[in-house]
Motif scaffolding. Structure first.
Motif, PDB file in Angstrom:
ATOM      1  N   ILE A 148      -2.022  -2.269  -8.852  1.00 57.88           N
ATOM      2  CA  ILE A 148      -0.940  -3.165  -9.292  1.00 57.88           C
ATOM      3  C   ILE A 148       0.376  -2.779  -8.625  1.00 57.88           C
ATOM      4  N   GLY A 149       0.662  -1.485  -8.551  1.00 54.80           N
ATOM      5  CA  GLY A 149       1.915  -1.031  -7.957  1.00 54.80           C
ATOM      6  C   GLY A 149       2.024  -1.366  -6.483  1.00 54.80           C
ATOM      7  N   THR A 150       0.975  -1.131  -5.720  1.00 53.45           N
ATOM      8  CA  THR A 150       1.044  -1.427  -4.286  1.00 53.45           C
ATOM      9  C   THR A 150       1.040  -2.936  -4.042  1.00 53.45           C
ATOM     10  N   SER A 151       0.342  -3.697  -4.885  1.00 52.30           N
ATOM     11  CA  SER A 151       0.385  -5.155  -4.759  1.00 52.30           C
ATOM     12  C   SER A 151       1.786  -5.681  -5.065  1.00 52.30           C
ATOM     13  N   THR A 152       2.431  -5.068  -6.028  1.00 54.08           N
ATOM     14  CA  THR A 152       3.804  -5.437  -6.354  1.00 54.08           C
ATOM     15  C   THR A 152       4.737  -5.208  -5.174  1.00 54.08           C
ATOM     16  N   VAL A 153       4.534  -4.116  -4.468  1.00 57.52           N
ATOM     17  CA  VAL A 153       5.359  -3.840  -3.277  1.00 57.52           C
ATOM     18  C   VAL A 153       5.164  -4.940  -2.243  1.00 57.52           C
ATOM     19  N   VAL A 154       3.925  -5.346  -2.031  1.00 55.95           N
ATOM     20  CA  VAL A 154       3.650  -6.400  -1.046  1.00 55.95           C
ATOM     21  C   VAL A 154       4.378  -7.687  -1.420  1.00 55.95           C
ATOM     22  N   ILE A 155       4.250  -8.104  -2.671  1.00 60.43           N
ATOM     23  CA  ILE A 155       4.802  -9.392  -3.097  1.00 60.43           C
ATOM     24  C   ILE A 155       6.327  -9.375  -3.157  1.00 60.43           C
ATOM     25  N   PHE A 156       6.883  -8.439  -3.921  1.00 62.38           N
ATOM     26  CA  PHE A 156       8.320  -8.488  -4.176  1.00 62.38           C
ATOM     27  C   PHE A 156       9.154  -7.981  -3.005  1.00 62.38           C
ATOM     28  N   SER A 177       5.776  -4.430   3.717  1.00 68.86           N
ATOM     29  CA  SER A 177       4.737  -5.173   2.996  1.00 68.86           C
ATOM     30  C   SER A 177       3.379  -5.065   3.683  1.00 68.86           C
ATOM     31  N   ILE A 178       3.366  -5.094   5.001  1.00 65.27           N
ATOM     32  CA  ILE A 178       2.102  -4.959   5.733  1.00 65.27           C
ATOM     33  C   ILE A 178       1.524  -3.559   5.519  1.00 65.27           C
ATOM     34  N   PHE A 179       2.382  -2.547   5.571  1.00 65.62           N
ATOM     35  CA  PHE A 179       1.927  -1.179   5.310  1.00 65.62           C
ATOM     36  C   PHE A 179       1.381  -1.059   3.883  1.00 65.62           C
ATOM     37  N   ALA A 180       2.093  -1.651   2.923  1.00 64.34           N
ATOM     38  CA  ALA A 180       1.642  -1.598   1.526  1.00 64.34           C
ATOM     39  C   ALA A 180       0.348  -2.381   1.334  1.00 64.34           C
ATOM     40  N   LEU A 181       0.154  -3.452   2.091  1.00 68.24           N
ATOM     41  CA  LEU A 181      -1.095  -4.200   2.007  1.00 68.24           C
ATOM     42  C   LEU A 181      -2.269  -3.367   2.506  1.00 68.24           C
ATOM     43  N   VAL A 182      -2.044  -2.622   3.591  1.00 68.72           N
ATOM     44  CA  VAL A 182      -3.085  -1.718   4.102  1.00 68.72           C
ATOM     45  C   VAL A 182      -3.404  -0.648   3.065  1.00 68.72           C
ATOM     46  N   VAL A 183      -2.378  -0.112   2.421  1.00 71.15           N
ATOM     47  CA  VAL A 183      -2.582   0.895   1.372  1.00 71.15           C
ATOM     48  C   VAL A 183      -3.332   0.282   0.187  1.00 71.15           C
ATOM     49  N   THR A 184      -2.998  -0.952  -0.193  1.00 74.98           N
ATOM     50  CA  THR A 184      -3.682  -1.618  -1.301  1.00 74.98           C
ATOM     51  C   THR A 184      -5.156  -1.818  -0.979  1.00 74.98           C
ATOM     52  N   ILE A 185      -5.439  -2.262   0.226  1.00 75.33           N
ATOM     53  CA  ILE A 185      -6.837  -2.453   0.628  1.00 75.33           C
ATOM     54  C   ILE A 185      -7.565  -1.110   0.642  1.00 75.33           C
ATOM     55  N   ILE A 221      18.924  -8.985  -6.073  1.00 74.87           N
ATOM     56  CA  ILE A 221      18.981  -8.079  -7.229  1.00 74.87           C
ATOM     57  C   ILE A 221      17.749  -8.266  -8.118  1.00 74.87           C
ATOM     58  N   ILE A 222      17.373  -9.507  -8.380  1.00 77.73           N
ATOM     59  CA  ILE A 222      16.236  -9.774  -9.263  1.00 77.73           C
ATOM     60  C   ILE A 222      14.929  -9.299  -8.638  1.00 77.73           C
ATOM     61  N   THR A 223      14.730  -9.555  -7.346  1.00 76.55           N
ATOM     62  CA  THR A 223      13.481  -9.108  -6.721  1.00 76.55           C
ATOM     63  C   THR A 223      13.400  -7.584  -6.678  1.00 76.55           C
ATOM     64  N   ARG A 224      14.503  -6.915  -6.443  1.00 77.18           N
ATOM     65  CA  ARG A 224      14.473  -5.439  -6.443  1.00 77.18           C
ATOM     66  C   ARG A 224      14.244  -4.895  -7.853  1.00 77.18           C
ATOM     67  N   PHE A 225      14.829  -5.548  -8.854  1.00 75.62           N
ATOM     68  CA  PHE A 225      14.593  -5.126 -10.230  1.00 75.62           C
ATOM     69  C   PHE A 225      13.118  -5.287 -10.591  1.00 75.62           C
ATOM     70  N   LEU A 226      12.544  -6.447 -10.265  1.00 74.67           N
ATOM     71  CA  LEU A 226      11.135  -6.684 -10.582  1.00 74.67           C
ATOM     72  C   LEU A 226      10.221  -5.754  -9.794  1.00 74.67           C
ATOM     73  N   LEU A 227      10.616  -5.412  -8.581  1.00 79.24           N
ATOM     74  CA  LEU A 227       9.830  -4.457  -7.794  1.00 79.24           C
ATOM     75  C   LEU A 227       9.755  -3.117  -8.515  1.00 79.24           C
ATOM     76  N   GLY A 228      10.868  -2.635  -9.029  1.00 82.77           N
ATOM     77  CA  GLY A 228      10.866  -1.385  -9.772  1.00 82.77           C
ATOM     78  C   GLY A 228      10.203  -1.514 -11.129  1.00 82.77           C
ATOM     79  N   PHE A 229      10.420  -2.638 -11.795  1.00 77.97           N
ATOM     80  CA  PHE A 229       9.895  -2.861 -13.143  1.00 77.97           C
ATOM     81  C   PHE A 229       8.367  -2.906 -13.158  1.00 77.97           C
ATOM     82  N   LEU A 230       7.776  -3.492 -12.136  1.00 74.91           N
ATOM     83  CA  LEU A 230       6.322  -3.648 -12.086  1.00 74.91           C
ATOM     84  C   LEU A 230       5.641  -2.585 -11.240  1.00 74.91           C
TER      85      LEU A 230
END
Length: 152
Positions: free
Chosen positions: A26-34, A132-140, A48-57
């Motif tokens: 969930i955390g790495t997927s959140t990095v990809v999306i937000f 996001s691409i790096f985080a997607l590789v980590v998520t996979i 501000i909202i996207t960075r907050f949600l990135l940290g929140f999730l």
């Protein structure tokens, strides 16, 4: 940072209850999306909202340290935890340097990137896409993490 501070304990409890692997996914997927959405920010409040949600999730650090404790035998736990902390520190140094280099590519590299292109309209999209691409590789890669460890 505010979002992460509000939910770090919650993500730790989720990792204890449901397992480290789902929280890491969930955390790495959140990095990809937000982080991608942050690159597409058109105003201050969207950023501000996207960075907050990135940290929140995203509650990765605690569960990853706990996962490292479970992964390594007792005599190797110190090196496992220090590698997590060292990786975090290296990321805090290299990340902003790389992000600063890749930011505003239409202004820095006008022969390569047009000001009318996607990277010209969204000057911070390129570093966000790289993350996001790096985080997607980590998520996979995290999909194949073992769920439980049998300690000897």
């Amino acid at each position: 940072m505010v979002g992460r501070a509000l939910t770090s304990v919650f993500w730790g409890m989720c990792a204890d209850r449901y397992g480290r692997k789902p929280v890491i996914l969930i955390g790495t997927s959140t990095v990809v999306i937000f982080n991608t959405l942050f690159g597409f920010s058109v105003n201050y409040w969207m950023a501000i909202i996207t960075r907050f949600l990135l940290g929140f999730l995203n509650g990765l650090l605690g569960p990853i340290k706990a996962y490292a404790c479970e992964l390594f035998r007792e005599e190797h736990q110190a090196i496992g935890l220090s590698s997590v902390s060292s990786s975090w520190g290296i990321g805090l140094v290299i990340g902003p340097a790389l992000g600063g280099f890749l930011a505003q590519p239409a202004e820095k590299f006008p022969s390569l990137v047009s000001s009318d292109s996607l990277f010209g309209r969204f000057p911070y999209l390129l570093p966000c896409l790289c993350i996001s691409i790096f985080a997607l590789v980590v998520t996979i890669g995290a999909i194949w993490l073992p769920v439980q460890f049998i300690c000897n």
